[in-house]
Enzyme design. Structure first.
Site, mmCIF file in Angstrom:
data_model
loop_
_atom_site.group_PDB
_atom_site.id
_atom_site.type_symbol
_atom_site.label_atom_id
_atom_site.label_comp_id
_atom_site.label_asym_id
_atom_site.label_seq_id
_atom_site.Cartn_x
_atom_site.Cartn_y
_atom_site.Cartn_z
ATOM 1 N N ASP A 1 46.405 34.066 40.498
ATOM 2 C CA ASP A 1 45.138 34.010 41.219
ATOM 3 C C ASP A 1 44.586 32.531 40.294
ATOM 4 O O ASP A 1 44.345 31.808 40.728
ATOM 5 C CB ASP A 1 44.110 34.862 41.229
ATOM 6 C CG ASP A 1 44.718 36.116 42.008
ATOM 7 O OD1 ASP A 1 45.716 35.978 42.701
ATOM 8 O OD2 ASP A 1 44.353 37.237 41.726
ATOM 9 N N SER B 1 23.774 35.961 36.353
ATOM 10 C CA SER B 1 24.384 35.617 37.908
ATOM 11 C C SER B 1 23.460 35.684 38.591
ATOM 12 O O SER B 1 22.547 36.678 38.900
ATOM 13 C CB SER B 1 25.811 36.341 37.799
ATOM 14 O OG SER B 1 25.929 36.316 39.342
ATOM 15 N N ASP C 1 54.226 38.460 41.844
ATOM 16 C CA ASP C 1 54.215 37.482 40.702
ATOM 17 C C ASP C 1 54.344 38.285 39.555
ATOM 18 O O ASP C 1 54.994 37.811 38.263
ATOM 19 C CB ASP C 1 52.715 36.884 40.766
ATOM 20 C CG ASP C 1 51.566 37.935 40.782
ATOM 21 O OD1 ASP C 1 51.635 39.172 40.941
ATOM 22 O OD2 ASP C 1 50.254 37.562 40.419
ATOM 23 N N LEU D 1 39.696 37.416 47.961
ATOM 24 C CA LEU D 1 39.945 35.954 47.740
ATOM 25 C C LEU D 1 39.994 35.482 46.195
ATOM 26 O O LEU D 1 39.704 34.333 46.127
ATOM 27 C CB LEU D 1 38.805 35.196 48.686
ATOM 28 C CG LEU D 1 39.165 35.636 50.143
ATOM 29 C CD1 LEU D 1 38.142 35.219 51.229
ATOM 30 C CD2 LEU D 1 40.497 35.416 50.819
HETATM 31 C C1 GLA Z 1 46.004 40.275 43.180
HETATM 32 C C2 GLA Z 1 46.535 39.901 41.822
HETATM 33 C C3 GLA Z 1 47.761 38.931 41.831
HETATM 34 C C4 GLA Z 1 48.961 39.371 42.766
HETATM 35 C C5 GLA Z 1 48.206 39.941 44.334
HETATM 36 C C6 GLA Z 1 49.206 40.335 44.972
HETATM 37 O O1 GLA Z 1 45.517 39.355 43.849
HETATM 38 O O2 GLA Z 1 45.570 39.423 40.909
HETATM 39 O O3 GLA Z 1 48.163 38.749 40.623
HETATM 40 O O4 GLA Z 1 49.445 40.411 42.118
HETATM 41 O O5 GLA Z 1 47.351 40.784 44.014
HETATM 42 O O6 GLA Z 1 50.242 39.473 45.312
#
Ligand code: GLA
Length: 405
Positions: A194, A85, A54, A144
Protein backbone atom coordinates in the site's frame (compact mmCIF):
# COMPACT_ATOMS: atom_id res chain seq x y z
CA UNK A 1 -25.86 9.78 -6.75
CA UNK A 2 -27.31 8.27 -9.89
CA UNK A 3 -31.02 7.54 -10.06
CA UNK A 4 -31.82 4.17 -11.63
CA UNK A 5 -35.17 2.65 -12.37
CA UNK A 6 -35.65 1.63 -8.76
CA UNK A 7 -32.33 2.13 -6.98
CA UNK A 8 -30.10 5.09 -6.19
CA UNK A 9 -26.35 4.43 -6.35
CA UNK A 10 -23.80 6.26 -4.23
CA UNK A 11 -20.70 7.48 -6.12
CA UNK A 12 -17.58 8.98 -4.58
CA UNK A 13 -16.10 11.57 -6.95
CA UNK A 14 -12.32 11.77 -7.43
CA UNK A 15 -10.74 13.95 -4.78
CA UNK A 16 -10.65 17.64 -5.65
CA UNK A 17 -7.09 18.23 -4.48
CA UNK A 18 -7.39 22.01 -4.14
CA UNK A 19 -10.53 21.67 -2.08
CA UNK A 20 -8.87 19.01 0.07
CA UNK A 21 -5.96 21.40 0.69
CA UNK A 22 -8.36 24.22 1.55
CA UNK A 23 -10.20 22.10 4.12
CA UNK A 24 -6.95 20.81 5.69
CA UNK A 25 -5.61 24.39 5.84
CA UNK A 26 -8.89 25.58 7.36
CA UNK A 27 -8.75 22.90 10.05
CA UNK A 28 -5.12 23.83 10.70
CA UNK A 29 -5.94 27.53 11.15
CA UNK A 30 -8.90 26.70 13.33
CA UNK A 31 -7.08 24.37 15.74
CA UNK A 32 -3.52 25.72 15.68
CA UNK A 33 -3.93 29.32 14.35
CA UNK A 34 -1.82 30.63 11.48
CA UNK A 35 -0.87 28.82 8.29
CA UNK A 36 0.87 25.50 7.65
CA UNK A 37 4.30 25.45 5.97
CA UNK A 38 2.69 23.38 3.22
CA UNK A 39 0.05 20.77 2.34
CA UNK A 40 0.91 17.32 0.95
CA UNK A 41 -1.29 14.68 -0.66
CA UNK A 42 -1.05 10.91 -0.98
CA UNK A 43 -3.51 8.60 -2.76
CA UNK A 44 -5.39 5.49 -1.71
CA UNK A 45 -4.92 2.41 -3.90
CA UNK A 46 -6.61 -0.61 -5.36
CA UNK A 47 -4.73 -3.78 -6.12
CA UNK A 48 -5.44 -5.14 -9.59
CA UNK A 49 -3.95 -8.54 -8.76
CA UNK A 50 -1.36 -10.11 -6.44
CA UNK A 51 -3.31 -10.34 -3.20
CA UNK A 52 -1.83 -11.47 0.09
CA UNK A 53 1.55 -12.20 -1.46
CA UNK A 54 3.47 -8.99 -0.73
CA UNK A 55 4.54 -10.36 2.65
CA UNK A 56 6.03 -13.52 1.11
CA UNK A 57 8.08 -11.69 -1.53
CA UNK A 58 5.63 -11.96 -4.42
CA UNK A 59 5.09 -9.44 -7.19
CA UNK A 60 1.95 -7.33 -6.80
CA UNK A 61 0.18 -4.97 -9.20
CA UNK A 62 -1.63 -2.10 -7.45
CA UNK A 63 -2.34 1.38 -8.78
CA UNK A 64 -2.98 4.71 -7.06
CA UNK A 65 -6.52 6.05 -6.99
CA UNK A 66 -7.55 9.64 -7.70
CA UNK A 67 -8.82 9.65 -4.11
CA UNK A 68 -6.45 10.64 -1.35
CA UNK A 69 -5.57 12.32 1.91
CA UNK A 70 -4.06 15.73 2.62
CA UNK A 71 -1.88 16.74 5.56
CA UNK A 72 -1.21 20.38 6.42
CA UNK A 73 2.05 20.57 8.36
CA UNK A 74 4.07 23.24 10.17
CA UNK A 75 7.38 22.58 11.90
CA UNK A 76 7.78 23.81 15.49
CA UNK A 77 10.76 25.07 17.47
CA UNK A 78 10.19 22.53 20.23
CA UNK A 79 9.57 18.76 20.21
CA UNK A 80 5.79 18.84 20.65
CA UNK A 81 3.70 16.96 18.07
CA UNK A 82 0.03 17.86 17.65
CA UNK A 83 -2.31 15.92 15.35
CA UNK A 84 -5.89 16.80 14.45
CA UNK A 85 -8.25 15.44 11.80
CA UNK A 86 -11.58 16.40 10.27
CA UNK A 87 -12.62 12.74 10.72
CA UNK A 88 -12.60 12.77 14.52
CA UNK A 89 -12.84 15.04 17.53
CA UNK A 90 -9.97 13.11 19.09
CA UNK A 91 -6.74 15.11 18.85
CA UNK A 92 -3.33 13.86 19.99
CA UNK A 93 -0.51 15.80 21.57
CA UNK A 94 2.81 14.26 22.60
CA UNK A 95 6.49 14.00 21.71
CA UNK A 96 8.54 11.40 19.80
CA UNK A 97 9.55 10.06 23.21
CA UNK A 98 5.90 9.12 23.85
CA UNK A 99 5.73 7.02 20.67
CA UNK A 100 6.66 3.34 20.53
CA UNK A 101 5.19 -0.13 20.02
CA UNK A 102 1.46 0.16 20.83
CA UNK A 103 1.66 3.91 21.65
CA UNK A 104 -0.26 6.04 20.99
CA UNK A 105 -3.48 4.11 20.40
CA UNK A 106 -6.15 5.09 17.86
CA UNK A 107 -5.74 7.03 14.64
CA UNK A 108 -2.79 9.15 15.87
CA UNK A 109 -0.64 5.99 15.87
CA UNK A 110 -0.35 6.42 12.08
CA UNK A 111 1.10 9.96 11.92
CA UNK A 112 3.01 9.64 15.21
CA UNK A 113 4.29 6.23 14.08
CA UNK A 114 5.62 7.69 10.82
CA UNK A 115 7.63 10.34 12.69
CA UNK A 116 8.93 7.66 15.05
CA UNK A 117 9.93 5.40 12.13
CA UNK A 118 11.67 8.19 10.19
CA UNK A 119 13.83 8.69 13.26
CA UNK A 120 14.17 4.94 13.96
CA UNK A 121 15.63 4.22 10.51
CA UNK A 122 17.69 7.40 10.57
CA UNK A 123 15.95 8.71 7.44
CA UNK A 124 15.69 11.98 9.39
CA UNK A 125 18.36 12.37 12.06
CA UNK A 126 16.38 14.83 14.17
CA UNK A 127 12.60 14.95 13.86
CA UNK A 128 11.41 18.26 15.33
CA UNK A 129 7.99 18.93 16.80
CA UNK A 130 5.22 19.77 14.34
CA UNK A 131 1.54 20.58 13.98
CA UNK A 132 -0.38 18.26 11.64
CA UNK A 133 -3.95 18.69 10.34
CA UNK A 134 -5.46 15.84 8.30
CA UNK A 135 -8.36 15.75 5.87
CA UNK A 136 -9.11 12.61 3.85
CA UNK A 137 -11.08 11.83 0.71
CA UNK A 138 -10.55 8.06 1.12
CA UNK A 139 -13.32 6.39 3.11
CA UNK A 140 -11.89 4.84 6.28
CA UNK A 141 -12.28 1.09 6.55
CA UNK A 142 -12.93 0.79 2.80
CA UNK A 143 -9.86 -1.37 2.18
CA UNK A 144 -8.52 1.36 -0.11
CA UNK A 145 -5.56 2.16 2.13
CA UNK A 146 -6.67 5.37 3.79
CA UNK A 147 -4.09 4.71 6.50
CA UNK A 148 -1.23 4.34 3.99
CA UNK A 149 -2.39 7.57 2.32
CA UNK A 150 -2.14 9.41 5.64
CA UNK A 151 1.26 7.88 6.47
CA UNK A 152 2.74 8.58 3.05
CA UNK A 153 1.46 12.17 2.78
CA UNK A 154 3.12 12.93 6.11
CA UNK A 155 6.35 11.06 5.32
CA UNK A 156 6.72 13.00 2.05
CA UNK A 157 5.96 16.29 3.83
CA UNK A 158 8.63 15.72 6.45
CA UNK A 159 11.17 14.47 3.90
CA UNK A 160 10.67 17.52 1.68
CA UNK A 161 10.76 19.99 4.56
CA UNK A 162 13.86 18.47 6.17
CA UNK A 163 15.80 17.65 3.02
CA UNK A 164 15.63 13.83 2.84
CA UNK A 165 15.75 12.44 -0.75
CA UNK A 166 12.39 12.10 -2.48
CA UNK A 167 13.47 10.54 -5.77
CA UNK A 168 12.21 6.99 -6.36
CA UNK A 169 14.87 5.47 -4.11
CA UNK A 170 14.13 8.05 -1.42
CA UNK A 171 10.45 7.24 -1.74
CA UNK A 172 11.18 3.52 -1.36
CA UNK A 173 12.86 4.33 1.97
CA UNK A 174 9.89 6.45 3.03
CA UNK A 175 7.58 3.55 2.14
CA UNK A 176 9.72 1.25 4.30
CA UNK A 177 9.38 3.74 7.19
CA UNK A 178 5.60 3.94 6.79
CA UNK A 179 5.40 0.13 6.87
CA UNK A 180 7.49 0.15 10.07
CA UNK A 181 5.07 2.68 11.58
CA UNK A 182 2.21 0.32 10.83
CA UNK A 183 3.99 -2.90 11.88
CA UNK A 184 5.70 -1.62 15.02
CA UNK A 185 3.69 1.33 16.35
CA UNK A 186 0.16 0.52 15.12
CA UNK A 187 0.74 -3.23 15.52
CA UNK A 188 -0.77 -4.29 12.14
CA UNK A 189 1.44 -6.84 10.35
CA UNK A 190 0.74 -5.51 6.86
CA UNK A 191 3.13 -5.95 3.92
CA UNK A 192 4.66 -3.21 1.78
CA UNK A 193 2.20 -2.89 -1.08
CA UNK A 194 0.00 0.00 0.00
CA UNK A 195 2.74 2.43 0.96
CA UNK A 196 4.72 1.67 -2.21
CA UNK A 197 1.64 2.39 -4.32
CA UNK A 198 0.95 5.66 -2.50
CA UNK A 199 4.54 6.88 -2.88
CA UNK A 200 5.76 5.32 -6.15
CA UNK A 201 2.81 4.79 -8.53
CA UNK A 202 2.51 6.66 -11.82
CA UNK A 203 -0.59 8.06 -13.51
CA UNK A 204 -1.78 5.83 -16.35
CA UNK A 205 0.20 2.86 -15.03
CA UNK A 206 -0.05 -0.05 -12.65
CA UNK A 207 2.90 -0.48 -10.31
CA UNK A 208 4.57 -3.88 -10.64
CA UNK A 209 6.24 -4.11 -7.25
CA UNK A 210 8.67 -6.93 -6.55
CA UNK A 211 8.41 -7.48 -2.82
CA UNK A 212 11.70 -9.36 -2.52
CA UNK A 213 13.73 -6.18 -3.10
CA UNK A 214 11.05 -3.50 -3.63
CA UNK A 215 12.14 -2.72 -7.17
CA UNK A 216 9.34 -1.45 -9.43
CA UNK A 217 8.27 -1.42 -13.04
CA UNK A 218 5.51 0.79 -14.39
CA UNK A 219 3.06 -1.13 -16.59
CA UNK A 220 0.92 1.10 -18.86
CA UNK A 221 -2.74 0.66 -17.93
CA UNK A 222 -5.41 2.58 -19.80
CA UNK A 223 -8.87 1.10 -19.29
CA UNK A 224 -10.54 3.82 -21.37
CA UNK A 225 -8.40 3.15 -24.44
CA UNK A 226 -9.39 -0.53 -24.15
CA UNK A 227 -13.11 0.39 -24.06
CA UNK A 228 -13.29 -0.64 -20.42
CA UNK A 229 -13.70 0.76 -16.90
CA UNK A 230 -12.56 -0.51 -13.56
CA UNK A 231 -15.39 -0.17 -11.09
CA UNK A 232 -14.36 -0.05 -7.41
CA UNK A 233 -17.05 -1.16 -5.00
CA UNK A 234 -16.68 -0.16 -1.36
CA UNK A 235 -19.03 -2.64 0.30
CA UNK A 236 -19.24 -0.54 3.48
CA UNK A 237 -18.79 -3.77 5.42
CA UNK A 238 -16.67 -2.94 8.43
CA UNK A 239 -13.07 -3.91 7.70
CA UNK A 240 -10.38 -4.42 10.33
CA UNK A 241 -6.82 -5.50 9.62
CA UNK A 242 -5.43 -5.23 13.14
CA UNK A 243 -7.90 -7.71 14.61
CA UNK A 244 -5.77 -10.81 14.14
CA UNK A 245 -7.14 -12.60 11.05
CA UNK A 246 -4.71 -10.85 8.72
CA UNK A 247 -1.79 -11.64 11.03
CA UNK A 248 -2.87 -15.28 11.30
CA UNK A 249 -3.02 -15.66 7.52
CA UNK A 250 0.39 -14.07 7.20
CA UNK A 251 1.92 -16.30 9.87
CA UNK A 252 0.41 -19.41 8.26
CA UNK A 253 2.30 -18.91 4.97
CA UNK A 254 5.38 -16.90 5.87
CA UNK A 255 7.50 -19.66 7.38
CA UNK A 256 6.66 -22.22 4.69
CA UNK A 257 7.30 -19.69 1.93
CA UNK A 258 10.73 -18.92 3.39
CA UNK A 259 11.51 -22.62 3.57
CA UNK A 260 10.51 -23.14 -0.08
CA UNK A 261 12.65 -20.17 -1.09
CA UNK A 262 11.93 -17.40 -3.61
CA UNK A 263 13.08 -19.43 -6.60
CA UNK A 264 10.58 -22.29 -6.23
CA UNK A 265 7.89 -20.03 -4.80
CA UNK A 266 7.92 -17.86 -7.89
CA UNK A 267 9.30 -19.83 -10.79
CA UNK A 268 8.61 -23.55 -10.36
CA UNK A 269 6.09 -24.50 -13.09
CA UNK A 270 4.85 -27.57 -11.20
CA UNK A 271 2.80 -26.05 -8.38
CA UNK A 272 1.25 -29.42 -7.53
CA UNK A 273 4.67 -30.88 -6.81
CA UNK A 274 5.37 -28.13 -4.26
CA UNK A 275 1.94 -28.66 -2.71
CA UNK A 276 2.56 -32.42 -2.42
CA UNK A 277 5.73 -31.71 -0.45
CA UNK A 278 3.85 -29.35 1.86
CA UNK A 279 1.01 -31.87 2.25
CA UNK A 280 3.48 -34.46 3.56
CA UNK A 281 4.31 -32.43 6.65
CA UNK A 282 1.67 -29.69 6.97
CA UNK A 283 -1.55 -30.74 5.21
CA UNK A 284 -3.60 -27.94 6.81
CA UNK A 285 -1.36 -25.36 5.14
CA UNK A 286 -2.07 -26.66 1.62
CA UNK A 287 -5.05 -24.41 0.70
CA UNK A 288 -3.32 -21.28 2.00
CA UNK A 289 -0.14 -22.11 0.09
CA UNK A 290 -2.14 -23.02 -3.01
CA UNK A 291 -3.48 -19.47 -2.97
CA UNK A 292 0.01 -18.00 -2.59
CA UNK A 293 1.56 -20.13 -5.34
CA UNK A 294 -1.23 -19.69 -7.86
CA UNK A 295 -1.66 -15.97 -7.16
CA UNK A 296 2.05 -15.39 -7.78
CA UNK A 297 1.66 -17.03 -11.19
CA UNK A 298 -1.56 -15.12 -11.99
CA UNK A 299 0.30 -11.84 -11.59
CA UNK A 300 2.78 -12.92 -14.27
CA UNK A 301 -0.10 -13.89 -16.56
CA UNK A 302 -1.85 -10.56 -16.08
CA UNK A 303 1.33 -8.56 -16.65
CA UNK A 304 1.95 -10.49 -19.90
CA UNK A 305 -1.61 -9.76 -21.05
CA UNK A 306 -1.31 -6.07 -20.20
CA UNK A 307 1.99 -5.82 -22.04
CA UNK A 308 0.29 -7.42 -25.05
CA UNK A 309 -2.56 -4.88 -24.84
CA UNK A 310 -5.10 -7.60 -24.00
CA UNK A 311 -6.70 -5.75 -21.07
CA UNK A 312 -10.14 -7.34 -21.53
CA UNK A 313 -8.57 -10.80 -21.17
CA UNK A 314 -7.50 -10.24 -17.55
CA UNK A 315 -11.12 -10.68 -16.42
CA UNK A 316 -10.73 -14.45 -16.07
CA UNK A 317 -7.59 -14.00 -13.96
CA UNK A 318 -9.40 -11.58 -11.66
CA UNK A 319 -12.14 -14.18 -11.24
CA UNK A 320 -9.65 -16.95 -10.43
CA UNK A 321 -7.86 -14.72 -7.94
CA UNK A 322 -11.16 -13.93 -6.23
CA UNK A 323 -12.14 -17.60 -6.02
CA UNK A 324 -8.74 -18.46 -4.59
CA UNK A 325 -9.04 -15.73 -1.94
CA UNK A 326 -12.56 -16.85 -1.06
CA UNK A 327 -12.07 -20.61 -0.97
CA UNK A 328 -8.37 -21.23 -0.25
CA UNK A 329 -7.30 -18.12 1.65
CA UNK A 330 -10.68 -17.50 3.30
CA UNK A 331 -10.46 -13.72 3.50
CA UNK A 332 -13.75 -12.84 1.82
CA UNK A 333 -17.10 -12.10 3.46
CA UNK A 334 -20.79 -12.11 2.39
CA UNK A 335 -20.75 -8.44 1.38
CA UNK A 336 -17.76 -8.94 -0.94
CA UNK A 337 -19.13 -12.19 -2.38
CA UNK A 338 -22.46 -10.56 -3.04
CA UNK A 339 -20.88 -7.59 -4.84
CA UNK A 340 -18.70 -9.87 -6.99
CA UNK A 341 -21.58 -12.18 -7.95
CA UNK A 342 -23.88 -9.27 -8.76
CA UNK A 343 -21.18 -7.60 -10.88
CA UNK A 344 -20.57 -10.78 -12.89
CA UNK A 345 -24.30 -11.40 -13.29
CA UNK A 346 -24.60 -7.84 -14.62
CA UNK A 347 -21.99 -8.53 -17.29
CA UNK A 348 -18.62 -7.67 -15.71
CA UNK A 349 -15.69 -9.32 -17.52
CA UNK A 350 -14.13 -10.16 -14.18
CA UNK A 351 -14.51 -9.22 -10.52
CA UNK A 352 -12.88 -9.96 -7.22
CA UNK A 353 -12.29 -8.64 -3.75
CA UNK A 354 -9.25 -6.33 -3.49
CA UNK A 355 -6.96 -5.57 -0.55
CA UNK A 356 -6.82 -7.38 2.76
CA UNK A 357 -10.41 -8.63 2.71
CA UNK A 358 -12.79 -9.35 5.63
CA UNK A 359 -14.84 -6.39 4.35
CA UNK A 360 -13.57 -3.43 2.37
CA UNK A 361 -13.73 -3.23 -1.42
CA UNK A 362 -14.12 -5.30 -4.58
CA UNK A 363 -13.20 -4.42 -8.17
CA UNK A 364 -15.06 -5.23 -11.38
CA UNK A 365 -13.72 -4.94 -14.92
CA UNK A 366 -16.64 -3.69 -17.00
CA UNK A 367 -17.24 -2.41 -20.50
CA UNK A 368 -17.19 1.37 -20.89
CA UNK A 369 -20.60 2.89 -20.33
CA UNK A 370 -21.99 0.05 -18.23
CA UNK A 371 -21.13 1.48 -14.81
CA UNK A 372 -24.66 2.75 -14.13
CA UNK A 373 -26.26 -0.61 -14.90
CA UNK A 374 -23.64 -2.63 -13.01
CA UNK A 375 -23.62 -0.37 -9.95
CA UNK A 376 -27.40 -0.47 -9.82
CA UNK A 377 -27.40 -4.25 -10.01
CA UNK A 378 -24.85 -4.46 -7.16
CA UNK A 379 -26.78 -1.98 -5.03
CA UNK A 380 -30.00 -3.88 -5.64
CA UNK A 381 -28.35 -7.20 -4.71
CA UNK A 382 -27.07 -5.69 -1.44
CA UNK A 383 -30.50 -4.29 -0.62
CA UNK A 384 -32.20 -7.63 -1.35
CA UNK A 385 -29.94 -9.33 1.22
CA UNK A 386 -30.14 -6.56 3.83
CA UNK A 387 -26.44 -5.75 3.38
CA UNK A 388 -25.07 -2.19 3.66
CA UNK A 389 -25.55 -0.03 0.55
CA UNK A 390 -22.21 -0.01 -1.31
CA UNK A 391 -20.39 3.04 -2.58
CA UNK A 392 -18.77 3.21 -6.05
CA UNK A 393 -15.58 4.82 -7.31
CA UNK A 394 -14.05 4.94 -10.78
CA UNK A 395 -10.67 3.16 -10.65
CA UNK A 396 -8.39 5.41 -12.71
CA UNK A 397 -4.61 4.83 -12.33
CA UNK A 398 -3.38 8.09 -10.83
CA UNK A 399 -0.36 9.96 -9.46
CA UNK A 400 1.65 9.13 -6.36
CA UNK A 401 2.07 11.44 -3.35
CA UNK A 402 2.94 15.08 -4.07
CA UNK A 403 2.88 18.55 -2.59
CA UNK A 404 -0.34 20.53 -3.02
CA UNK A 405 0.56 23.99 -1.64
C1 GLA B 1 -3.51 -5.07 3.03
C2 GLA B 1 -2.04 -4.91 3.43
C3 GLA B 1 -1.14 -5.16 2.22
C4 GLA B 1 -1.48 -6.47 1.52
C5 GLA B 1 -2.98 -6.58 1.28
C6 GLA B 1 -3.36 -7.92 0.73
O1 GLA B 1 -3.87 -4.06 2.15
O2 GLA B 1 -1.81 -3.63 3.94
O3 GLA B 1 0.21 -5.14 2.64
O4 GLA B 1 -0.98 -7.56 2.25
O5 GLA B 1 -3.72 -6.35 2.47
O6 GLA B 1 -2.84 -8.10 -0.53
Amino acid sequence: MTAGTDVVTDWLAPTDEQRLATVATGLFADRFTGRPDGVWFAPGRVNLIGEHIDYVGGRVLPFALPHGTAVAVRLRDDDVIRCVSTATERAWTGTIGDVGPGDPRGWAAYPAGVLWALRYHDTIAHVPGMDIAVHSGVPRGSGLSSSAALECALALAVAEMLGAPTDDHGRSLLARDCVAAENIVVGAQTGGMDQSAALRARAGHALLLDCTDFTVEHIPLDFTAAGLELLVINTNAPHRLADGEYGRRRASVERISKRIGPQLLRDEPDVDAILRTIAATQPVAVPRMRHVLTEIRRVDTVVAKLRAGAVADIGEDLNRSGESLRIDYEVSCPELDNAVTAALDAGALGARMTGGGFGGSAIALITAGSSDAVSQAITRAARDRDLPAPQFLAGVPSRAAHRLT
